[in-house]
Scaffold this motif. Structure first.
Motif, PDB file in Angstrom:
ATOM      1  N   HIS A  48      32.886  64.404  65.762  1.00 23.24           N
ATOM      2  CA  HIS A  48      33.172  65.228  64.584  1.00 23.24           C
ATOM      3  C   HIS A  48      33.274  64.372  63.331  1.00 23.24           C
ATOM      4  N   GLY A  49      33.011  65.002  62.203  1.00 19.07           N
ATOM      5  CA  GLY A  49      33.302  64.373  60.923  1.00 19.07           C
ATOM      6  C   GLY A  49      34.801  64.153  60.786  1.00 19.07           C
ATOM      7  N   ILE A  50      35.173  63.150  60.009  1.00 16.73           N
ATOM      8  CA  ILE A  50      36.592  62.796  59.877  1.00 16.73           C
ATOM      9  C   ILE A  50      36.818  62.104  58.539  1.00 16.73           C
ATOM     10  N   GLY A  51      37.998  62.274  58.000  1.00 14.42           N
ATOM     11  CA  GLY A  51      38.358  61.651  56.717  1.00 14.42           C
ATOM     12  C   GLY A  51      39.826  61.938  56.448  1.00 14.42           C
ATOM     13  N   THR A  52      40.101  62.670  55.367  1.00 13.72           N
ATOM     14  CA  THR A  52      41.480  63.122  55.145  1.00 13.72           C
ATOM     15  C   THR A  52      41.789  64.308  56.049  1.00 13.72           C
ATOM     16  N   ILE A  53      40.744  64.894  56.644  1.00  9.64           N
ATOM     17  CA  ILE A  53      40.882  65.969  57.628  1.00  9.64           C
ATOM     18  C   ILE A  53      40.537  65.388  59.001  1.00  9.64           C
ATOM     19  N   PHE A  54      41.313  65.779  60.023  1.00 15.06           N
ATOM     20  CA  PHE A  54      41.151  65.258  61.389  1.00 15.06           C
ATOM     21  C   PHE A  54      39.770  65.631  61.941  1.00 15.06           C
ATOM     22  N   HIS A  55      39.433  66.916  61.890  1.00 13.48           N
ATOM     23  CA  HIS A  55      38.136  67.381  62.410  1.00 13.48           C
ATOM     24  C   HIS A  55      37.422  68.162  61.326  1.00 13.48           C
ATOM     25  N   GLU A  56      36.257  67.678  60.896  1.00 13.20           N
ATOM     26  CA  GLU A  56      35.456  68.366  59.886  1.00 13.20           C
ATOM     27  C   GLU A  56      33.986  68.284  60.287  1.00 13.20           C
ATOM     28  N   GLU A  57      33.132  68.908  59.475  1.00 15.54           N
ATOM     29  CA  GLU A  57      31.691  68.831  59.744  1.00 15.54           C
ATOM     30  C   GLU A  57      31.207  67.392  59.535  1.00 15.54           C
ATOM     31  N   PRO A  58      30.170  66.945  60.250  1.00 22.63           N
ATOM     32  CA  PRO A  58      29.379  67.685  61.230  1.00 22.63           C
ATOM     33  C   PRO A  58      29.935  67.542  62.650  1.00 22.63           C
ATOM     34  N   GLN A  59      29.458  68.405  63.542  1.00 15.86           N
ATOM     35  CA  GLN A  59      29.709  68.204  64.962  1.00 15.86           C
ATOM     36  C   GLN A  59      28.664  67.218  65.491  1.00 15.86           C
ATOM     37  N   ILE A  60      29.113  66.273  66.322  1.00 19.10           N
ATOM     38  CA  ILE A  60      28.210  65.273  66.897  1.00 19.10           C
ATOM     39  C   ILE A  60      28.046  65.573  68.385  1.00 19.10           C
ATOM     40  N   LEU A  61      26.959  66.257  68.727  1.00 19.75           N
ATOM     41  CA  LEU A  61      26.706  66.599  70.124  1.00 19.75           C
ATOM     42  C   LEU A  61      26.252  65.354  70.881  1.00 19.75           C
ATOM     43  N   HIS A  62      26.643  65.272  72.136  1.00 16.10           N
ATOM     44  CA  HIS A  62      26.282  64.110  72.953  1.00 16.10           C
ATOM     45  C   HIS A  62      25.100  64.415  73.880  1.00 16.10           C
ATOM     46  N   TYR A  63      24.331  65.407  73.509  1.00 19.33           N
ATOM     47  CA  TYR A  63      23.090  65.779  74.198  1.00 19.33           C
ATOM     48  C   TYR A  63      22.194  66.387  73.128  1.00 19.33           C
ATOM     49  N   GLY A  64      20.901  66.527  73.424  1.00 20.12           N
ATOM     50  CA  GLY A  64      20.041  67.171  72.440  1.00 20.12           C
ATOM     51  C   GLY A  64      18.657  66.561  72.358  1.00 20.12           C
ATOM     52  N   ARG A  65      17.977  66.905  71.262  1.00 25.22           N
ATOM     53  CA  ARG A  65      16.590  66.472  71.079  1.00 25.22           C
ATOM     54  C   ARG A  65      16.473  65.624  69.820  1.00 25.22           C
ATOM     55  N   PRO A  66      15.623  64.588  69.851  1.00 23.57           N
ATOM     56  CA  PRO A  66      15.460  63.742  68.661  1.00 23.57           C
ATOM     57  C   PRO A  66      14.838  64.546  67.526  1.00 23.57           C
ATOM     58  N   GLY A  67      15.192  64.167  66.304  1.00 19.75           N
ATOM     59  CA  GLY A  67      14.610  64.823  65.132  1.00 19.75           C
ATOM     60  C   GLY A  67      15.200  66.175  64.808  1.00 19.75           C
ATOM     61  N   THR A  68      16.260  66.584  65.543  1.00 25.98           N
ATOM     62  CA  THR A  68      16.891  67.884  65.281  1.00 25.98           C
ATOM     63  C   THR A  68      18.270  67.699  64.642  1.00 25.98           C
ATOM     64  N   LEU A  69      18.817  68.799  64.183  1.00 22.58           N
ATOM     65  CA  LEU A  69      20.140  68.869  63.536  1.00 22.58           C
ATOM     66  C   LEU A  69      20.113  68.141  62.183  1.00 22.58           C
ATOM     67  N   GLU A  70      21.302  67.947  61.593  1.00 26.30           N
ATOM     68  CA  GLU A  70      21.387  67.445  60.218  1.00 26.30           C
ATOM     69  C   GLU A  70      20.858  66.018  60.085  1.00 26.30           C
ATOM     70  N   GLU A  71      20.323  65.747  58.906  1.00 24.40           N
ATOM     71  CA  GLU A  71      19.881  64.395  58.578  1.00 24.40           C
ATOM     72  C   GLU A  71      21.084  63.581  58.127  1.00 24.40           C
ATOM     73  N   MET A  72      21.173  62.362  58.619  1.00 25.64           N
ATOM     74  CA  MET A  72      22.288  61.494  58.228  1.00 25.64           C
ATOM     75  C   MET A  72      22.065  60.935  56.827  1.00 25.64           C
ATOM     76  N   LYS A  73      23.165  60.833  56.093  1.00 26.03           N
ATOM     77  CA  LYS A  73      23.120  60.277  54.733  1.00 26.03           C
ATOM     78  C   LYS A  73      24.212  59.226  54.598  1.00 26.03           C
ATOM     79  N   ALA A  74      23.938  58.212  53.788  1.00 29.74           N
ATOM     80  CA  ALA A  74      24.934  57.163  53.554  1.00 29.74           C
ATOM     81  C   ALA A  74      26.220  57.801  53.023  1.00 29.74           C
ATOM     82  N   GLY A  75      27.350  57.348  53.557  1.00 26.11           N
ATOM     83  CA  GLY A  75      28.640  57.885  53.131  1.00 26.11           C
ATOM     84  C   GLY A  75      29.236  58.897  54.088  1.00 26.11           C
ATOM     85  N   MET A  76      28.444  59.351  55.058  1.00 21.59           N
ATOM     86  CA  MET A  76      29.015  60.223  56.093  1.00 21.59           C
ATOM     87  C   MET A  76      29.861  59.376  57.041  1.00 21.59           C
TER      88      MET A  76
END
Length: 276
Positions: free
Chosen positions: A176-204
């Motif tokens: 999960h995303g994390i910062g001043t909030i314990f659990h925030e977007e995005p969800q990080i699935l530990h299974y899946g297909r390459p090239g899918t879901l959100e694109e990573m950006k510097a600062g995440m």
């Protein structure tokens, strides 16, 4: 419109400190992880270290997502067939047990979140192999982190490695995303297909924390409303780091003097990237 927060330089500085402190709790408790200690005593020692030595707040204590009762302890202690969110108590650790300690501290408003496996006495060859493969899964996932890559790339490489070893990936829980909030977007699935879901950006900033079962992936929830076990009672393992997406790749934030080093193949690939 993406709801994934991009952290500022000040945020990143705060997250580095919180991450290091969380990892240092795992260093501190390591010598106590022996036959005969109870999970409740492990919790007490960690709680006192966080509050009295570090000046941190244990994030899990009284944490209460919608639909849950408040979590009653400072850390999670998941033993043997417990996948995650095991509540510390009277359980005495015995020779051959494997346990995951999941630590999240809050320092100056920022959350540091990390977990580590410990072996009590002499674990079975099977238990050690599960722990090792799970550790490699986490690092393989982390190695895919860079701007322009996709979150599905992380899940894909984890799933491939786990299933090739004959194991299964828990799907109901994720990073999960994390910062001043314990659990925030995005969800990080530990299974899946390459090239899918959100694109990573510097600062995440998010966690990579695969839960890998020696048997089938199905889960069962215990009556306390928190503890999750493998349905077939097989062993489960988990490792977790909090990671920043940098301009060129990644930076692991939950680092400490006593943390296990990355697998050799991760070091090699990092050197190759630096040399290219």
């Amino acid at each position: 419109m993406s709801t994934i927060s991009i952290k500022t330089e000040a945020d990143i500085k705060g997250m580095r400190i919180a991450g290091r402190l969380a990892a240092e709790v795992l260093d501190f408790i390591a010598p106590y992880m022996k036959v005969g200690i109870t999970t409740g005593e492990v919790d007490r020692l960690c709680h006192e270290y966080m509050v009295n030595v570090q000046g941190t707040i244990p994030a899990p204590l009284n944490y209460c997502p919608p639909g849950y009762t408040p979590y009653p302890k400072a850390i999670c202690t998941s033993v043997n067939d417990v996948i995650c969110h095991g509540i510390p108590g009277d359980k005495v650790l015995k020779n051959g047990d494997v346990i995951n300690l999941d630590i999240t501290v809050i320092k100056d408003g920022y959350h540091g979140d990390t977990s580590r496996m410990y072996y009590i006495g002499e674990p079975s060859i099977m238990a050690k192999r599960l722990g090792l493969i799970t550790y490699e899964c986490m690092w393989l996932g982390i190695s895919k982190i860079r701007p322009g890559a996709h979150l599905g790339d992380i899940g894909y490489v984890i799933q491939q490695h786990a299933e090739k070893a004959g194991y299964s990936v828990v799907r109901e829980f994720c990073g999960h995303g994390i910062g001043t909030i314990f659990h925030e977007e995005p969800q990080i699935l530990h299974y899946g297909r390459p090239g899918t879901l959100e694109e990573m950006k510097a600062g995440m900033i998010f966690t990579v924390e695969p839960m890998i079962n020696a048997g089938r992936r199905e889960i069962r929830e215990m009556g306390d409303g928190w503890t999750i076990k493998t349905k077939d009672r097989s062993l489960s393992a988990q490792w977790e780091h909090t990671v920043l997406v940098t301009e060129t790749g990644y930076e692991v934030l939950t680092v400490s003097a006593g943390m296990p080093p990355p697998p050799e193949f991760i070091k090699t690939s990092a050197e190759q990237i630096a040399a290219s």
